[in-house]
Design an enzyme around this catalytic site. Structure first.
Site, short mmCIF file in Angstrom:
data_model
loop_
_atom_site.label_atom_id
_atom_site.label_comp_id
_atom_site.label_asym_id
_atom_site.label_seq_id
_atom_site.Cartn_x
_atom_site.Cartn_y
_atom_site.Cartn_z
N LYS A 9 14.25 3.62 10.20
CA LYS A 9 13.74 4.58 11.18
C LYS A 9 14.89 5.15 12.03
O LYS A 9 16.02 4.65 11.98
CB LYS A 9 12.69 3.88 12.05
CG LYS A 9 11.44 3.43 11.28
CD LYS A 9 10.47 2.69 12.21
CE LYS A 9 9.21 2.27 11.49
NZ LYS A 9 8.28 1.54 12.39
N TYR A 49 1.66 8.27 8.49
CA TYR A 49 1.03 7.32 9.40
C TYR A 49 -0.45 7.63 9.66
O TYR A 49 -0.99 7.23 10.69
CB TYR A 49 1.79 7.29 10.73
CG TYR A 49 3.07 6.47 10.66
CD1 TYR A 49 3.04 5.12 10.29
CD2 TYR A 49 4.30 7.03 10.98
CE1 TYR A 49 4.22 4.36 10.23
CE2 TYR A 49 5.47 6.27 10.93
CZ TYR A 49 5.42 4.94 10.55
OH TYR A 49 6.56 4.18 10.51
N ASN A 113 11.07 -0.54 15.98
CA ASN A 113 11.28 -1.79 15.24
C ASN A 113 12.06 -1.58 13.94
O ASN A 113 11.93 -2.34 12.99
CB ASN A 113 9.94 -2.48 15.01
CG ASN A 113 8.95 -1.61 14.27
OD1 ASN A 113 9.31 -0.54 13.78
ND2 ASN A 113 7.72 -2.07 14.16
N HIS A 116 10.52 0.56 8.11
CA HIS A 116 9.17 0.64 7.55
C HIS A 116 9.20 0.16 6.11
O HIS A 116 10.11 0.52 5.36
CB HIS A 116 8.66 2.09 7.56
CG HIS A 116 7.40 2.25 6.74
ND1 HIS A 116 6.15 2.01 7.26
CD2 HIS A 116 7.23 2.56 5.43
CE1 HIS A 116 5.26 2.18 6.28
NE2 HIS A 116 5.88 2.52 5.17
N GLU A 127 3.19 6.34 -0.69
CA GLU A 127 4.33 6.71 0.14
C GLU A 127 5.50 7.22 -0.71
O GLU A 127 6.19 8.16 -0.31
CB GLU A 127 4.73 5.52 1.02
CG GLU A 127 3.64 5.24 2.05
CD GLU A 127 3.78 3.91 2.79
OE1 GLU A 127 4.76 3.18 2.54
OE2 GLU A 127 2.90 3.62 3.63
P1 IDP Z 1 4.26 -2.10 10.22
O1 IDP Z 1 5.37 -1.11 10.44
O2 IDP Z 1 4.73 -3.51 10.40
O3 IDP Z 1 3.52 -1.89 8.92
P2 IDP Z 1 1.91 -0.96 11.54
O4 IDP Z 1 0.85 -1.77 12.19
O5 IDP Z 1 1.59 -0.29 10.25
O6 IDP Z 1 3.21 -1.88 11.40
O7 IDP Z 1 2.37 0.13 12.60
C1 IDP Z 1 3.20 1.21 12.21
C2 IDP Z 1 4.26 1.40 13.27
O8 IDP Z 1 3.65 1.83 14.48
C3 IDP Z 1 5.02 0.13 13.67
O9 IDP Z 1 6.07 -0.19 12.79
C4 IDP Z 1 5.54 0.52 15.04
O10 IDP Z 1 6.66 1.41 14.95
C5 IDP Z 1 4.34 1.29 15.60
N1 IDP Z 1 3.42 0.42 16.33
C6 IDP Z 1 2.56 -0.49 15.82
N2 IDP Z 1 1.84 -1.10 16.79
C7 IDP Z 1 2.27 -0.56 17.95
C8 IDP Z 1 1.90 -0.77 19.32
O11 IDP Z 1 1.03 -1.60 19.66
N3 IDP Z 1 2.54 -0.02 20.24
C9 IDP Z 1 3.50 0.91 19.93
N4 IDP Z 1 3.86 1.14 18.65
C10 IDP Z 1 3.26 0.42 17.67
MG MG Z 2 2.27 -0.37 8.31
#
Ligand code: IDP
Ligand code: MG
Length: 135
Positions: A9, A49, A113, A116, A127
């Site tokens: 990212k 997303y 984080n 992805h 994807e």
């Molecule tokens: P993942 O990336 O581990 O699959 P997902 O639940 O699919 O996680 O969420 C997609 C992305 O959305 C996360 O990687 C993060 O960047 C963001 N995200 C997920 N949950 C939160 C939250 O509670 N607050 C802010 N951003 C979030």
């Molecule tokens: Mg995800």
């Protein structure tokens, strides 16, 4: 070979962590099939997303992912590559991600984080088709 979609990212590119992160993928025994540093447009970000559309963090997530370039990749391994990559990545919330994982070692923020990875074989196919439509 079995492929998945993996992306560094904007925060990973901005922090100069792409090499470290891709090194972990390669040392695990997975291989890069395709890779490109690329600016994503808003429509692609929203499509990618779409499962999170309507959640409180959706708009911020889309803004984050398009704020600067990402490093998009197709990663291959012998079997269940999406699952292997998810194990290397660690939990979504870096505060809970185990040491030794990418998020556990390099991130603290649940939004920023770093990486992805597709969360199923179906997501991997969807994807890869979205980001590498030429194949
Ligand atoms: P993942 O990336 O581990 O699959 P997902 O639940 O699919 O996680 O969420 C997609 C992305 O959305 C996360 O990687 C993060 O960047 C963001 N995200 C997920 N949950 C939160 C939250 O509670 N607050 C802010 N951003 C979030
Ligand atoms: Mg995800």
């Amino acid at each position: 070979m079995d492929s998945t979609f993996f992306m560094c990212k904007p925060d990973a590119v901005e922090r100069g962590l792409v090499g470290e992160i891709i090194s972990r993928i390669e040392r695990k025994g997975l291989v890069l099939v395709r890779a490109e540093l690329r600016q994503i447009d808003e429509a692609t970000a929203k499509a990618h997303y779409s499962e999170h559309d309507g959640k409180s963090f959706f708009d911020d997530l889309v803004s984050f992912i398009i704020r600067s370039k990402v490093f998009v990749t197709e990663v291959a391994g012998p079997k269940d590559t999406w699952a292997v990559v998810r194990t290397l990545i660690g939990e979504t919330n870096p505060a809970k991600a185990a040491p030794g994982t990418i998020r556990g070692d390099f991130a603290v923020d649940i939004a920023e984080n770093l990486v992805h990875g597709s969360d199923s074989a179906q997501a991997a196919a969807r994807e890869l088709a979205l980001f590498f439509p030429e194949q």
